[in-house]
Design an enzyme around this catalytic site. Structure first.
Site, PDB file in Angstrom:
ATOM      1  N   CYS A  16       0.835  -1.207   0.000  1.00  0.00           N
ATOM      2  CA  CYS A  16       0.000   0.000   0.000  1.00  0.00           C
ATOM      3  C   CYS A  16       0.866   1.252   0.000  1.00  0.00           C
ATOM      4  O   CYS A  16       2.061   1.197   0.301  1.00  0.00           O
ATOM      5  CB  CYS A  16      -0.947   0.008   1.201  1.00  0.00           C
ATOM      6  SG  CYS A  16      -0.096   0.100   2.789  1.00  0.00           S
ATOM      7  N   CYS A  19       2.342   2.090   3.370  1.00  0.00           N
ATOM      8  CA  CYS A  19       3.470   1.198   3.651  1.00  0.00           C
ATOM      9  C   CYS A  19       4.702   1.670   2.890  1.00  0.00           C
ATOM     10  O   CYS A  19       5.829   1.607   3.396  1.00  0.00           O
ATOM     11  CB  CYS A  19       3.139  -0.230   3.231  1.00  0.00           C
ATOM     12  SG  CYS A  19       1.702  -0.920   4.061  1.00  0.00           S
ATOM     13  N   ASP A 398       1.394  18.621 -36.566  1.00  0.00           N
ATOM     14  CA  ASP A 398       2.367  18.987 -37.586  1.00  0.00           C
ATOM     15  C   ASP A 398       2.047  18.154 -38.823  1.00  0.00           C
ATOM     16  O   ASP A 398       1.431  17.089 -38.711  1.00  0.00           O
ATOM     17  CB  ASP A 398       3.776  18.683 -37.068  1.00  0.00           C
ATOM     18  CG  ASP A 398       4.847  18.971 -38.111  1.00  0.00           C
ATOM     19  OD1 ASP A 398       4.759  20.019 -38.766  1.00  0.00           O
ATOM     20  OD2 ASP A 398       5.743  18.127 -38.271  1.00  0.00           O
TER      21      ASP A 398
END
Length: 702
Positions: A16, A19, A398
């Protein structure tokens, strides 16, 4: 200096974001470490200083984080061989103890003290690591999930709810296990890219063949690649021809023909023929290595939504602790409530209020989306650009190399003097142009190769390049010229032919002798096959304006614009003019993307909300400067990119909304006193798992 050395490590078991932050802080506290940075999305640790793997794993022991050096080429590390039993034995033993406690409680009519003892044993065995972490955090006044869970479980035990305390321990362990699995699943895009790279290659050095690790291969070494083998390094083909599957790099589904002088890339698969390739880049500098670095960096960047959630969580967690305290104190003190009952309700609030699902809701979505894009040949530099793409109102293109192929091709060949036949003239032209270096000459040579024109027997003497005009050379004693009309005298018939080609926006060159023109060749930069369909799909997705910005003349620009279907066109533009056009679009429409080659369009790419580079395979400049890169020059990836971005934004909103709504519903159960520890942990675990799985769905967007 040893303390300035930078080392990179791969992590497993990082479950997590909180963590991740804690592990980073622990590593920074190790003696000999001057700096540490954890990339949660890529599961990667960067350390400045000197530290051992054992010390790093000790710093991550609270989450059972395993560490291996990034340069460790052995994929079957001991960490990956750890059995399910060894990883989860304390939780499994705790689960058995809980089952025995329930059996003894319900079925055997045992003495009243046995089941509480079994439940307490289960709590101690299954929650030992959790309690150690939680108490350490509490001492430091760090209110992590472990802290909240520790208080809740110990509190439940103190008031005699042994069964609920034990079951909460097991449910929490299951939640962490599933969360860890889901996080690793989201990171598989990175591990897939890493595993694409070959670890060794066969090379010829000083006329001696040997198989060595890619880290030891030097520039200019010659790789020997058999059919079916992966190409280990970037390089140029110096012998052989084959087809190469470049899907791992560009996302292209079809193999690409490779011949002498063609570039090949690390991580691609040689299919049919034998190749000898001269290495042009070291292992750390290959296109694949740069892609991996960029994707990892992108997955570590916080998106605006994630930054908001992180700030919100810092306020949210103290609020939950305060709310739980008030629930414990206020009803008994002011309304005559039962202390034990409201103490239990307060503990349940601590559990349901854990911010895990909220905190992980955004990063798991960003990691999954960026990984999915990379797998399909699109590099996104970070979550901020991923979010911006979904909000675009206009896209500017472009022309040369973006909407068109960027290289001229022969469209017409007209024989002016009927006394000469076409194959003979083409042979002379091809032989003469094979000596030239101009792009137009390359186009003619390529066209004649396609037609099967053989120039081996054609000898050129006295070859000369006439700067700015063309080339000349002697064939069988006759001087021939090829180039612009200034090499030849005016001819009304030739002028009429040339005018017709000019009206079609084609480039015209002439071939002949000093006395007469023998042939006229027309060339044109062809439109990419995917350009028209891409523009149509973008418009159907709600992009309000598709604009072509080009330095070419208005007639050519209008023709290309009409062919591809852009909504407007601006021609005769210098780089500064393109920048101004992007600013104008931003003023009138809002968010604008610019798509160019990553070099010539640098000012416009920089000022746009999202700069997207084309033509970037092997081009370091484009990879490093653009916000998004289309690795395989494939414009058709643009609609996919917009759909992916919008799906990501939608998923993040779903996750945040679901997480908050579920917690609010659970907290409202406090009012009638229905909230239990079981419901609290199931609500928290369920929210975490659902938002994680919902985020992982982004790996499947096509």
């Amino acid at each position: 200096m040893a303390d300035k050395e930078i080392h990179h490590y791969r992590l497993t078991g990082l479950s997590c974001t909180s963590c991740s932050a804690k592990f980073e802080k622990n590593v920074q506290a190790i003696e000999g470490v001057s700096a540490a940075k954890v990339n949660y999305g890529a599961a990667k640790l960067t350390v400045t200083g000197h530290v051992s793997v054992a010390e790093l794993e000790q710093a991550g022991a609270f989450d059972n984080i395993k560490v291996r050096p990034e340069q460790d080429t052995n994929s079957d590390t001991p960490h990956r061989q750890t059995s399910f039993w060894r990883e989860n034995r304390s939780q499994l033993i705790a689960a058995v103890l809980i089952i025995l406690a329930f059996i003894s409680q319900w079925c055997l009519g045992e003495p009243r003290f046995l089941s509480p003892i079994l439940f307490v044993m289960a709590i101690l065995v299954g929650g030992y690591a959790l309690f150690i972490e939680g108490i350490q955090d509490l001492i430091k006044f760090e209110f992590s999930m472990a802290t909240l869970m520790t208080i809740a479980i110990i509190g439940a035990t103190l008031i005699g709810d042994f069964a609920e305390g034990a079951v909460v321990v097991i449910l929490f362990a299951i939640s962490e296990m599933l969360e860890r699995y889901a996080a690793e699943r989201a990171r598989q895009s990175i591990s897939t890219l890493v595993n694409v790279a070959s670890k060794v290659a066969t090379i010829r050095r000083n006329d001696f063949e040997q198989t060595i690790a890619v880290q030891d291969i030097q520039i200019n070494d010659v790789m020997l690649i058999k059919p079916g083998q992966k190409i280990a390094m970037d390089g140029v083909v110096i012998k052989g021809d084959s087809t190469v599957n470049q899907a791992a790099i560009t996302g292209e589904s079809l193999p690409v023909d490779k011949r002498i002088s063609d570039e090949v890339f690390a991580g691609t698969l040689n299919e049919t023929g034998y190749l000898e390739v001269q290495v042009t880049k070291r292992a750390a500098d290959t296109t694949l290595a740069k892609i991996i670095q960029l994707v990892e960096a992108a997955q570590g960047e916080r998106a605006p939504a994630q930054a908001f959630v992180d700030k919100f969580a810092k306020i949210y967690t103290p609020f939950i602790i305060l709310l739980a305290t008030l629930i414990v104190i206020v009803p008994p003190l002011f309304f005559g409530g039962d202390w034990q009952r409201w103490f239990y309700q307060g503990l349940s609030v601590l559990v349901v209020g854990c911010p895990c699902s909220l905190v992980i809701s955004t990063p798991v979505s960003i990691v999954s989306a960026i990984g999915n894009a990379a797998r399909h040949g699109v590099l996104i530099k970070g979550g901020i650009y991923l979010e911006e793409i979904g909000k675009l109102q206009a896209i500017a293109f472009d022309k040369t190399g973006t909407l068109t192929e960027g290289k001229p091709t022969v469209t017409d060949f007209v024989v002016v003097d009927e006394r000469y036949n076409e194959p003979d003239l083409l042979q002379k032209i091809s032989a003469l142009e094979s000596y030239a270096q101009h792009p137009l000459a390359s186009a003619i040579v390529e066209e004649n190769k396609r037609r099967g024109i053989d120039i081996i027997q054609t000898s050129i003497e006295n070859f000369q390049s006439i700067i700015g005009r063309g080339v000349q050379g002697d064939i069988s004693g006759t001087t021939y010229l090829i180039g612009s009309p200034t090499l030849f005298s005016s001819n009304s018939k030739i002028t009429t032919i040339a005018q017709a080609f000019h009206e079609q926006s084609k480039t015209v060159i002439y071939f002949g002798t000093s006395e007469q023109i023998l042939a006229v060749i027309a060339m044109q930069d062809s439109v990419r096959q995917t350009s028209q369909q891409t523009i149509q799909e973008l418009q159907s997705l709600g992009i309000q304006e598709t604009v072509m910005l080009t330095g070419d003349n208005q007639a050519t620009a209008n023709q290309i614009a009409k062919e591809v279907g852009v909504s407007s066109v601006k021609a005769n533009l210098m780089p500064a003019d393109k920048l101004q056009e992007i600013q104008n679009l931003q003023t009138t429409l809002g968010r604008v993307a610019m798509i160019g080659d990553g070099v010539n369009d640098a000012p416009a790419l920089a000022i746009a909300n999202v700069g997207i580079a084309m033509g970037v395979v092997g081009t370091d400049t484009a990879l490093e400067t653009a916000d998004v890169t289309l690795i395989g020059d494939d414009l058709s990836k643009l609609p996919f990119l917009i759909r992916l971005s919008r799906s990501t934004l939608r998923t993040i909103k779903q996750n945040i909304t679901f997480s908050l709504v579920l917690k609010v519903i659970a907290l409202l159960l406090v009012i009638p006193g229905w909230l239990t520890l079981w419901i609290a942990i199931l609500a928290d675990m369920g929210a975490t798992i659902i938002v994680t799985l919902n985020g992982i769905r982004l790996l499947r967007v096509k």
